[in-house]
Design a protein around this motif. Structure first.
Motif, PDB file in Angstrom:
ATOM      1  N   LEU A 145       0.839  -1.281  -0.118  1.00  0.00           N
ATOM      2  CA  LEU A 145       0.000  -0.067  -0.055  1.00  0.00           C
ATOM      3  C   LEU A 145       0.776   0.994   0.300  1.00  0.00           C
ATOM      4  CD1 LEU A 145      -3.087  -0.578   2.393  1.00  0.00           C
ATOM      5  CD2 LEU A 145      -2.939  -0.310  -0.028  1.00  0.00           C
ATOM      6  N   ASN A 146       2.096   1.104   0.712  1.00  0.00           N
ATOM      7  CA  ASN A 146       3.002   2.288   0.607  1.00  0.00           C
ATOM      8  C   ASN A 146       3.406   2.571  -0.835  1.00  0.00           C
ATOM      9  OD1 ASN A 146       5.635   4.001   1.253  1.00  0.00           O
ATOM     10  ND2 ASN A 146       4.265   4.322   3.037  1.00  0.00           N
ATOM     11  N   ARG A 147       3.752   1.369  -1.421  1.00  0.00           N
ATOM     12  CA  ARG A 147       4.366   1.506  -2.840  1.00  0.00           C
ATOM     13  C   ARG A 147       3.320   2.130  -3.761  1.00  0.00           C
ATOM     14  NH1 ARG A 147       6.815  -3.496  -1.334  1.00  0.00           N
ATOM     15  NH2 ARG A 147       5.216  -4.792  -2.660  1.00  0.00           N
ATOM     16  N   LEU A 148       1.912   1.611  -3.451  1.00  0.00           N
ATOM     17  CA  LEU A 148       1.041   2.371  -4.208  1.00  0.00           C
ATOM     18  C   LEU A 148       1.049   4.128  -4.064  1.00  0.00           C
ATOM     19  CD1 LEU A 148      -1.781   2.757  -5.512  1.00  0.00           C
ATOM     20  CD2 LEU A 148      -2.843   2.229  -3.509  1.00  0.00           C
ATOM     21  N   LEU A 149       1.141   4.448  -2.851  1.00  0.00           N
ATOM     22  CA  LEU A 149       1.301   5.832  -2.486  1.00  0.00           C
ATOM     23  C   LEU A 149       2.455   6.315  -3.240  1.00  0.00           C
ATOM     24  CD1 LEU A 149       0.180   5.966   1.071  1.00  0.00           C
ATOM     25  CD2 LEU A 149      -1.206   6.474  -0.824  1.00  0.00           C
ATOM     26  N   GLN A 150       3.593   5.799  -3.361  1.00  0.00           N
ATOM     27  CA  GLN A 150       4.754   6.224  -3.955  1.00  0.00           C
ATOM     28  C   GLN A 150       4.828   6.553  -5.319  1.00  0.00           C
ATOM     29  OE1 GLN A 150       8.261   3.392  -2.822  1.00  0.00           O
ATOM     30  NE2 GLN A 150       7.311   3.179  -0.802  1.00  0.00           N
ATOM     31  N   THR A 151       3.517   5.897  -5.950  1.00  0.00           N
ATOM     32  CA  THR A 151       3.504   6.128  -7.436  1.00  0.00           C
ATOM     33  C   THR A 151       2.781   7.335  -7.959  1.00  0.00           C
ATOM     34  OG1 THR A 151       1.283   4.823  -7.652  1.00  0.00           O
ATOM     35  CG2 THR A 151       3.393   3.578  -7.809  1.00  0.00           C
ATOM     36  N   GLN A 152       2.305   7.942  -6.719  1.00  0.00           N
ATOM     37  CA  GLN A 152       1.294   9.233  -7.105  1.00  0.00           C
ATOM     38  C   GLN A 152       1.961  10.512  -6.262  1.00  0.00           C
ATOM     39  OE1 GLN A 152      -1.633   8.432  -8.560  1.00  0.00           O
ATOM     40  NE2 GLN A 152      -0.644   6.303  -8.477  1.00  0.00           N
ATOM     41  N   PRO A 153       1.992  11.661  -7.088  1.00  0.00           N
ATOM     42  CA  PRO A 153       2.452  12.766  -6.578  1.00  0.00           C
ATOM     43  C   PRO A 153       1.679  13.664  -5.483  1.00  0.00           C
ATOM     44  CG  PRO A 153       1.330  13.128  -8.831  1.00  0.00           C
ATOM     45  CD  PRO A 153       1.252  11.696  -8.374  1.00  0.00           C
ATOM     46  N   GLY A 154       2.221  14.171  -4.661  1.00  0.00           N
ATOM     47  CA  GLY A 154       1.522  15.042  -3.873  1.00  0.00           C
ATOM     48  C   GLY A 154       0.639  14.252  -2.707  1.00  0.00           C
ATOM     49  N   MET A 155       1.302  13.076  -2.231  1.00  0.00           N
ATOM     50  CA  MET A 155       0.689  12.299  -1.210  1.00  0.00           C
ATOM     51  C   MET A 155       0.769  13.194   0.077  1.00  0.00           C
ATOM     52  SD  MET A 155      -1.022   9.605  -2.337  1.00  0.00           S
ATOM     53  CE  MET A 155      -1.389  10.832  -3.242  1.00  0.00           C
ATOM     54  N   SER A 156      -0.145  13.126   1.045  1.00  0.00           N
ATOM     55  CA  SER A 156       0.308  13.968   2.283  1.00  0.00           C
ATOM     56  C   SER A 156      -0.405  12.911   3.425  1.00  0.00           C
ATOM     57  CB  SER A 156      -0.616  15.005   2.506  1.00  0.00           C
ATOM     58  OG  SER A 156      -2.011  14.825   2.244  1.00  0.00           O
ATOM     59  N   ALA A 157       0.151  13.022   4.580  1.00  0.00           N
ATOM     60  CA  ALA A 157      -0.201  12.048   5.910  1.00  0.00           C
ATOM     61  C   ALA A 157      -1.097  12.725   6.804  1.00  0.00           C
ATOM     62  CB  ALA A 157       0.756  11.385   6.494  1.00  0.00           C
ATOM     63  N   GLU A 158      -2.062  11.939   7.486  1.00  0.00           N
ATOM     64  CA  GLU A 158      -2.880  12.492   8.489  1.00  0.00           C
ATOM     65  C   GLU A 158      -2.181  12.683   9.903  1.00  0.00           C
ATOM     66  OE1 GLU A 158      -6.707  13.129   6.614  1.00  0.00           O
ATOM     67  OE2 GLU A 158      -6.143  13.671   8.492  1.00  0.00           O
ATOM     68  N   LEU A 171       1.768  -0.554   5.240  1.00  0.00           N
ATOM     69  CA  LEU A 171       1.763   0.992   4.738  1.00  0.00           C
ATOM     70  C   LEU A 171       2.923   1.482   5.214  1.00  0.00           C
ATOM     71  CD1 LEU A 171      -1.884   2.210   5.652  1.00  0.00           C
ATOM     72  CD2 LEU A 171      -0.569   2.790   3.684  1.00  0.00           C
ATOM     73  N   SER A 172       3.986   0.646   5.608  1.00  0.00           N
ATOM     74  CA  SER A 172       5.399   1.465   5.904  1.00  0.00           C
ATOM     75  C   SER A 172       6.028   1.453   4.529  1.00  0.00           C
ATOM     76  CB  SER A 172       6.211   0.083   6.691  1.00  0.00           C
ATOM     77  OG  SER A 172       5.539   0.146   7.950  1.00  0.00           O
ATOM     78  N   GLY A 173       6.958   2.592   4.692  1.00  0.00           N
ATOM     79  CA  GLY A 173       7.583   2.979   3.280  1.00  0.00           C
ATOM     80  C   GLY A 173       8.124   4.348   3.144  1.00  0.00           C
ATOM     81  N   ASP A 174       8.373   4.819   2.000  1.00  0.00           N
ATOM     82  CA  ASP A 174       8.880   6.038   1.938  1.00  0.00           C
ATOM     83  C   ASP A 174       8.055   7.102   2.045  1.00  0.00           C
ATOM     84  OD1 ASP A 174      11.507   5.219   1.716  1.00  0.00           O
ATOM     85  OD2 ASP A 174      11.334   5.301  -0.360  1.00  0.00           O
ATOM     86  N   VAL A 175       6.500   6.965   1.713  1.00  0.00           N
ATOM     87  CA  VAL A 175       5.586   7.902   1.890  1.00  0.00           C
ATOM     88  C   VAL A 175       5.135   7.947   3.522  1.00  0.00           C
ATOM     89  CG1 VAL A 175       3.175   8.852   1.021  1.00  0.00           C
ATOM     90  CG2 VAL A 175       5.060   7.780  -0.469  1.00  0.00           C
ATOM     91  N   PRO A 176       5.212   9.105   4.134  1.00  0.00           N
ATOM     92  CA  PRO A 176       4.529   8.992   5.481  1.00  0.00           C
ATOM     93  C   PRO A 176       3.099   8.793   5.503  1.00  0.00           C
ATOM     94  CG  PRO A 176       5.085  11.337   4.849  1.00  0.00           C
ATOM     95  CD  PRO A 176       5.493  10.424   3.747  1.00  0.00           C
ATOM     96  N   VAL A 177       2.656   8.022   6.610  1.00  0.00           N
ATOM     97  CA  VAL A 177       1.221   7.886   6.877  1.00  0.00           C
ATOM     98  C   VAL A 177       0.894   7.985   8.199  1.00  0.00           C
ATOM     99  CG1 VAL A 177       0.947   6.468   4.806  1.00  0.00           C
ATOM    100  CG2 VAL A 177       1.523   5.376   6.869  1.00  0.00           C
ATOM    101  N   ALA A 178      -0.280   8.094   8.693  1.00  0.00           N
ATOM    102  CA  ALA A 178      -0.779   8.398  10.179  1.00  0.00           C
ATOM    103  C   ALA A 178      -0.782   7.012  10.749  1.00  0.00           C
ATOM    104  CB  ALA A 178      -1.764   9.114  10.086  1.00  0.00           C
ATOM    105  N   ASN A 179      -0.620   6.945  12.047  1.00  0.00           N
ATOM    106  CA  ASN A 179      -0.901   5.806  12.723  1.00  0.00           C
ATOM    107  C   ASN A 179      -1.878   6.191  13.860  1.00  0.00           C
ATOM    108  OD1 ASN A 179       0.288   3.522  11.753  1.00  0.00           O
ATOM    109  ND2 ASN A 179       2.197   3.819  12.793  1.00  0.00           N
ATOM    110  N   TRP A 180      -2.642   5.505  14.177  1.00  0.00           N
ATOM    111  CA  TRP A 180      -3.503   5.558  15.461  1.00  0.00           C
ATOM    112  C   TRP A 180      -3.779   4.172  16.146  1.00  0.00           C
ATOM    113  CZ3 TRP A 180      -8.269   3.512  16.546  1.00  0.00           C
ATOM    114  CH2 TRP A 180      -9.083   4.139  17.740  1.00  0.00           C
ATOM    115  N   SER A 181      -3.926   3.983  17.313  1.00  0.00           N
ATOM    116  CA  SER A 181      -4.081   2.682  18.144  1.00  0.00           C
ATOM    117  C   SER A 181      -4.878   3.088  19.237  1.00  0.00           C
ATOM    118  CB  SER A 181      -2.838   2.074  18.579  1.00  0.00           C
ATOM    119  OG  SER A 181      -3.068   0.824  19.122  1.00  0.00           O
TER     120      SER A 181
END
Length: 416
Positions: A145-158, A171-181
């Motif tokens: 899923l992170n590699r999917l985000l890496q293929t798209q420009p302008g990704m942002s994280a919550e 969802l781990s990878g170069d594009v930052p994403v939000a975590n909640w638990s």
């Protein structure tokens, strides 16, 4: 909420359950989210512990099933819900049957990742979330899923929800994403804690996770109390604190809390979400244990539908597991780690009301190693086609960047 969370391989349990793998724990439920410019939504649910697809979507039309599953096989006249004259739905998923009738629920049978033979929960889940052919330095440590985000420009994280130490590998990878638990708690007797420390002493992943878990408190202990109460485990309840027992009656809690939070973010800027549900490692007493996990899955999907409102029509939910289970039930009325399994599809964007995939048959000569359901499809291909339909990805992007080396095959037309 706590400002810390379990690491991916941490576990939560009471001292009497030290033989249960953390990878199959029903209490390990992080949520990861990512915002994106699309209007469609994707939710990926990892079913940790290896769901028995043959029990969930039962091929009662195959003459071999009854002989292999003497106590587990159900026909529609014994409580299962007929799907198409050949497959039947486990009765614990009856709350989802209206979604099947509305074409918002479907399944894919006889699928797997490329993982074979060793049947380790940890390796199987890592390969499922990595989306690669093999594990190791060459395959990296990012998720598909992170590699999917890496293929798209302008990704942002919550970033307002970046809570916890690490992401799911998915969802781990170069594009930052939000975590909640949700909060996590662990309460062991001094003897149980000491025994756990000795067992984990030489495994830094487990040792560090256990040390962290001992410092946390909150709703996950309440989930444990709730399950003990539901199963009549008074001895286990007696070992828990009074606040934990009382929290089990609070609301929202458990998977409902997670699904409500996920839907809330998907109604806002988030477009991709992932969380896990455990409890699928049904080595014994499967008739008793599997319905509890299925109930969690049904609650998650129905809560998502209710909370998403009109956005449900633009949503696809993929529920995936690391591998299937043996076609023969074992001597303790359970099943062991296998190969081919099933995938669940839900959502208003899904073309449901059907069981996808090529059914291999249950004759002994048709089984994988004469013990497991033969995989006839790659679970990554179905995920790839879903992402292509939802987000307009080029096929080459899916096969080369998201799932390197994958041949997606022909379009199964999963989406409306």
């Amino acid at each position: 909420m706590s400002d810390t969370m379990f690491t991916r391989r941490g576990f939560l349990t009471r001292s009497a359950i030290l033989g249960c793998s953390a990878a199959a724990s029903p209490l390990l439920t992080p949520v990861s989210l990512a915002s994106a410019p699309w209007d469609n939504r994707l939710v990926v649910i990892i079913l940790r512990g290896a769901m028995d697809g043959l029990d969930v979507v039962q091929p009662y039309g195959d003459p071999g099933l009854a002989g292999l599953r003497r106590t587990l096989a159900l026909r529609p006249d014994a409580g299962a819900l007929d799907l198409d004259g050949y497959f039947a739905l486990h009765p614990a998923l009856a709350p989802l049957y209206p979604l099947w009738q509305a074409n918002d629920l479907g399944f894919v049978h006889a699928v797997s990742t490329p993982y074979r033979d060793k049947r380790s929960h940890f390796d199987g889940q890592d390969l499922l979330e990595a989306g690669t052919v093999t594990l190791g330095p060459a395959s990296g440590r990012d998720g598909w899923l992170n590699r999917l985000l890496q293929t798209q420009p302008g990704m942002s994280a919550e970033t307002a929800y970046a809570i916890g130490h690490d992401n799911m590998l998915l969802l781990s990878g170069d594009v930052p994403v939000a975590n909640w638990s949700p909060d996590v708690a662990l309460k062991l007797s001094p003897q149980g804690a000491r025994l756990a420390e000795l067992v984990m002493h030489d495994d830094p992943l487990f040792r560090d996770a256990f040390a962290e878990a001992q410092m946390l408190s909150g709703s996950m202990q309440a989930m444990a109390a709730e399950e003990m109460a539901a199963t009549g485990d008074m001895q286990g309840m007696a070992g828990m604190s009074a606040p934990a027992q009382g929290q089990a009656k609070g609301k929202p809690k458990g998977i409902k809390l997670i699904a409500e939070f996920t839907a809330k973010r998907l109604r806002a800027d988030t477009r991709i979400a992932s969380f896990s549900i455990g409890g699928w490692d049904t080595h014994n007493g499967q008739e008793r244990t599997l319905p509890r996990a299925l109930d969690q899955l049904a609650q998650a999907i129905l809560t998502l539908k209710a909370e998403l409102g009109p956005h449900w029509k633009k949503t696809a939910v993929l529920a995936m597991t690391e591998f299937g289970r043996t076609v023969r039930e074992n001597g303790t009325k359970g099943t062991d780690h296998g190969t081919g399994g099933a995938m669940l599809l839900a959502g208003g964007a899904v073309r449901g009301g059907r069981v996808y995939g090529q059914w291999p048959g249950l004759a002994e000569a048709d089984l994988y190693q004469r013990r497991d359901l033969m995989p006839t499809g790659d679970v990554r291909a179905y995920a790839g086609w879903a992402m292509r339909g939802l987000f307009g990805l080029d096929r080459a992007v899916v096969e080369q960047a998201v799932f390197p080396g994958l041949d997606m095959g022909s379009d199964p037309k999963l989406l409306r």
